[in-house]
Design an enzyme around this catalytic site. Structure first.
Site, PDB file in Angstrom:
ATOM      1  N   THR A 403       0.862  -1.142   0.022  1.00  0.00           N
ATOM      2  CA  THR A 403       0.007   0.153   0.125  1.00  0.00           C
ATOM      3  C   THR A 403       0.963   1.309  -0.014  1.00  0.00           C
ATOM      4  OG1 THR A 403      -1.562  -1.061   1.381  1.00  0.00           O
ATOM      5  CG2 THR A 403      -1.709   0.997   1.336  1.00  0.00           C
ATOM      6  N   THR A 421      -3.388   0.770  -3.272  1.00  0.00           N
ATOM      7  CA  THR A 421      -2.988  -0.504  -2.588  1.00  0.00           C
ATOM      8  C   THR A 421      -3.111  -1.540  -3.875  1.00  0.00           C
ATOM      9  OG1 THR A 421      -2.980  -2.230  -1.068  1.00  0.00           O
ATOM     10  CG2 THR A 421      -5.149  -1.284  -1.845  1.00  0.00           C
ATOM     11  N   GLU A 423      -2.754  -4.632  -2.204  1.00  0.00           N
ATOM     12  CA  GLU A 423      -2.722  -5.471  -0.758  1.00  0.00           C
ATOM     13  C   GLU A 423      -1.512  -6.003  -0.249  1.00  0.00           C
ATOM     14  OE1 GLU A 423      -4.522  -8.483   1.828  1.00  0.00           O
ATOM     15  OE2 GLU A 423      -2.770  -8.451   0.398  1.00  0.00           O
ATOM     16  N   GLU A 441      -6.237  -8.394  -3.653  1.00  0.00           N
ATOM     17  CA  GLU A 441      -7.166  -7.927  -2.923  1.00  0.00           C
ATOM     18  C   GLU A 441      -8.498  -8.659  -2.230  1.00  0.00           C
ATOM     19  OE1 GLU A 441      -6.502  -4.786  -0.869  1.00  0.00           O
ATOM     20  OE2 GLU A 441      -6.100  -4.344  -2.819  1.00  0.00           O
ATOM     21  N   ASP A 444      -8.516  -9.892   1.567  1.00  0.00           N
ATOM     22  CA  ASP A 444      -8.906  -8.900   2.262  1.00  0.00           C
ATOM     23  C   ASP A 444     -10.229  -9.118   2.878  1.00  0.00           C
ATOM     24  OD1 ASP A 444      -6.843  -7.389   3.157  1.00  0.00           O
ATOM     25  OD2 ASP A 444      -7.461  -5.588   2.032  1.00  0.00           O
ATOM     26  N   SER A 468     -11.619  -2.640   4.098  1.00  0.00           N
ATOM     27  CA  SER A 468     -10.002  -1.945   3.850  1.00  0.00           C
ATOM     28  C   SER A 468      -9.932  -1.410   5.288  1.00  0.00           C
ATOM     29  CB  SER A 468     -10.234  -1.317   2.717  1.00  0.00           C
ATOM     30  OG  SER A 468      -8.940  -0.288   3.075  1.00  0.00           O
ATOM     31  N   SER A 469      -8.558  -1.199   5.680  1.00  0.00           N
ATOM     32  CA  SER A 469      -8.095  -0.343   6.785  1.00  0.00           C
ATOM     33  C   SER A 469      -7.755   1.189   6.298  1.00  0.00           C
ATOM     34  CB  SER A 469      -6.985  -0.998   7.609  1.00  0.00           C
ATOM     35  OG  SER A 469      -7.383  -2.245   8.012  1.00  0.00           O
ATOM     36  N   GLY A 490       0.074   0.520   5.876  1.00  0.00           N
ATOM     37  CA  GLY A 490       0.449  -0.347   6.909  1.00  0.00           C
ATOM     38  C   GLY A 490      -0.886  -1.385   7.134  1.00  0.00           C
ATOM     39  N   GLY A 491      -1.603  -1.653   6.190  1.00  0.00           N
ATOM     40  CA  GLY A 491      -2.566  -2.774   6.614  1.00  0.00           C
ATOM     41  C   GLY A 491      -3.319  -2.214   7.780  1.00  0.00           C
TER      42      GLY A 491
END
Length: 584
Positions: A403, A421, A423, A441, A444, A468-469, A490-491
């Site tokens: 990302t 991103t 992923e 993706e 996720d 998503s974050s 950073g997920g």
């Protein structure tokens, strides 16, 4: 940067924002390659500018955006140029084979574009279950076509340009097309990540592009040319983004996804042709005298950030200062937010997400009352927010290590905060013959389909967007004027990174470079996580005395922040990566 120098700068930076000088960075400094290792730190000066600014993850990408701004381009024009160059110089993190969220501010209105990838029409909830009915191992699911979602970034860039672009479509694409033809020097970071990578060489196109015949990654400084990507960009420049979603490029994507020898996917040309960007209402909430805005579901990032900031607002964070007490409050706020995130957040087209209730000030205050200033609560339970219409359990956790984040302010005061991103690092490890990597993706989504007999909110479904974050964020001051543009890769750690940076800028009055470089800290409703190799390690004992289970982990954030001051723009690019904040 050493941990001691980080702390020294953090403490010295308190209250310095208004006194910073504002002189444009020299060009040589702006484009000089960073010697940082993939997870290391390299000390960087704060970026300053008087007219406009770009903060992005690679000097070449930031410089492309800077040139577009200097030519009279808008923040969106610059974001397109930056994103396409990042596809080349930071291919492990983002690109046209992935998705993105963009938040845009024009001085009056906050807009949000959802370019998140979607599951193919053939996708079913059991997609990531093995023959035994149990969830697959993560990388067994990631590597190959099974994990690839329909890319959304090209359509997002097209729509953003149509709405807010000033320069021609061809002009904003040209920097990346030219760089793809002429080539760029492989950075230490890209070389280091290729050295660590286990799966990418198994793809013949990627192997020929990134590696030498003996299997070693191409060396630092090797000029890497990508004529296939240049051709793709020039086709899209001439014919528009429809040329990506149909025709030869689309056929190449489908063939790459469905042709994997052991883990093929089921994407079709109709899936690509039918992709649409969703224009969503920006999610905004108050924090002290500020207003914080960002992307709502299917991203959980801004909901979590606003919940965390709402908890922190009940405390005088300006008096707490960086240290174990601040880490305690950030961790406890994180536990509460991540508990709700796991239960309620998913694609709003498939689940009635109670966003209004989750961000309701009264609800957040009731959650804040659960925090004991002297003792950790351990594992938080999800709350019972108002305005609920459904109750689903969703234990999955987005990774999104691949990302990047872009922050831009143009000379007219327009701003872009875009997190983008593919992923995982290098996505699905599939590279098209058209010159770009494809995302993974779909991993996720939750691999499991039910929990305690209830369908999981974030389970796989046809046409659905995975949770998503990502948390691209804008901050307005008390008079409604732009104050800051912030975001990070950073997920699942992204909400913690963004909240820490906001506290640093808004409460501790740090310049954005110092705020970005502060040790990362927080909790995802598990252990309290402190960034290894920083002064935060010294906070472990104090936190354990409050009952925290503490883990020291690498936290490779990539925060890019710009703050608007009366004297000009001040920018920070996370010292953990090779980005820069530069402007005119």
């Amino acid at each position: 940067m050493t941990s001691q120098s980080t702390l020294r700068r953090s403490l010295m930076g308190l209250g310095l924002l208004a006194s910073l000088p504002f002189a444009p960075l020299a060009l040589a400094q702006a484009v000089a390659p960073s010697p940082e290792a993939p997870t290391g730190r390299t000390s960087k000066p704060v970026g300053t500018a008087t007219k406009d600014m770009v903060a992005a993850a690679n000097p070449l990408a930031a410089q492309a955006g800077r040139e577009i701004l200097a030519a009279g381009g808008s923040a969106v024009d610059a974001a397109i140029a930056v994103q396409l160059v990042l596809n080349l110089v930071e291919p492990q993190s983002s690109g046209i084979g992935g998705g993105a969220f963009m938040v845009f501010w024009d001085g009056r209105t906050m807009a949000a574009l959802d370019g998140r990838e979607t599951a193919p029409a053939a996708a079913k909830p059991e997609r990531f279950l093995g023959p035994d009915g149990k969830p697959m191992k993560f990388y067994d699911a990631v590597v190959g076509g099974r994990s690839v979602g329909v890319p959304g970034t090209p359509r997002l860039l097209e729509l953003a340009h149509k709405n807010w672009g000033k320069l021609s479509w061809q002009q904003v694409i040209e920097p990346a097309a030219r760089l793809a033809e002429e080539g760029f020097a492989i950075s230490p970071r890209l070389n280091g990540l290729l050295t660590q990578e286990k799966y990418l060489q198994n793809d013949p196109v990627a192997r020929a592009y990134f590696y030498e015949p003996d299997g070693k990654p191409k060396a630092v400084g090797t000029v890497l040319k990508n004529p296939a990507f240049a051709k793709t960009l020039r086709t899209v420049a001439e014919k528009g983004v429809d040329a990506f979603y149909s025709g030869e490029i689309a056929q190449d994507i489908v063939a790459t996804v469905t042709g994997h020898p052991t883990n093929p996917g089921d994407m079709t040309l109709d899936d690509l042709k039918g992709y649409k960007v969703q224009e969503r209402e920006a999610l905004c909430g108050s924090y002290r005298t500020y207003r914080i805005c960002g992307m709502g579901p299917p991203s959980s990032g801004q909901v979590a950030v606003q919940q965390m900031m709402g908890v922190l607002e009940t405390q005088d964070m300006a008096a707490v200062k960086p240290g174990p007490d601040a880490a305690h409050w950030l961790a406890e706020a994180g536990r509460l937010a991540y508990a709700d995130r796991a239960l309620f957040l998913a694609d709003p087209a498939f689940v009635n997400v109670p966003v209004k209730g989750l961000t309701d000030p009264g609800y957040i205050k009731s959650r804040a009352a659960l925090v004991d200033p002297n003792k950790s609560m351990g594992k938080a339970k999800p709350g019972d927010p108002p305005f609920q219409k459904t109750f689903l359990w969703g234990p999955s956790d987005g990774i999104e290590y691949g990302t990047s984040h872009i922050s831009i302010v143009d000379r007219n005061g327009n701003a872009v905060s875009m997190t983008t991103t593919i992923e995982d690092g290098f996505g699905s490890r599939l590279m098209t013959k058209s010159g770009f990597l494809l995302n993974n993706e779909l991993t996720d989504f939750s691999f499991a389909t039910t929990e305690d007999g209830k369908p999981i909110a974030n389970r796989v479904e046809a046409g659905k967007r995975p949770r998503s974050s990502m948390a691209p964020t804008m901050v307005l001051d008390g008079s409604g004027k732009l104050y800051a543009v912030v975001g990070s890769p950073g997920g699942s750690l992204i909400p913690n990174y963004v909240a820490k940076t906001l506290v640093g800028i808004l409460d501790w009055k740090l310049d954005p470079q110092v705020a970005a470089d502060l040790p990362n800290m927080g909790s995802r409703n598990g252990p309290t996580e402190l960034e290894a190799g920083t002064e935060a390690e010294g906070w472990k004992t104090g936190l354990e005395a409050k009952g925290h289970e503490v883990k020291l982990i690498d936290q490779n954030s990539g925060i890019h922040a710009i703050v608007v001051t009366p004297a000009g723009l001040v920018g920070g690019a996370d010292s953990r990566r090779e980005g820069v904040a530069i402007g005119n």
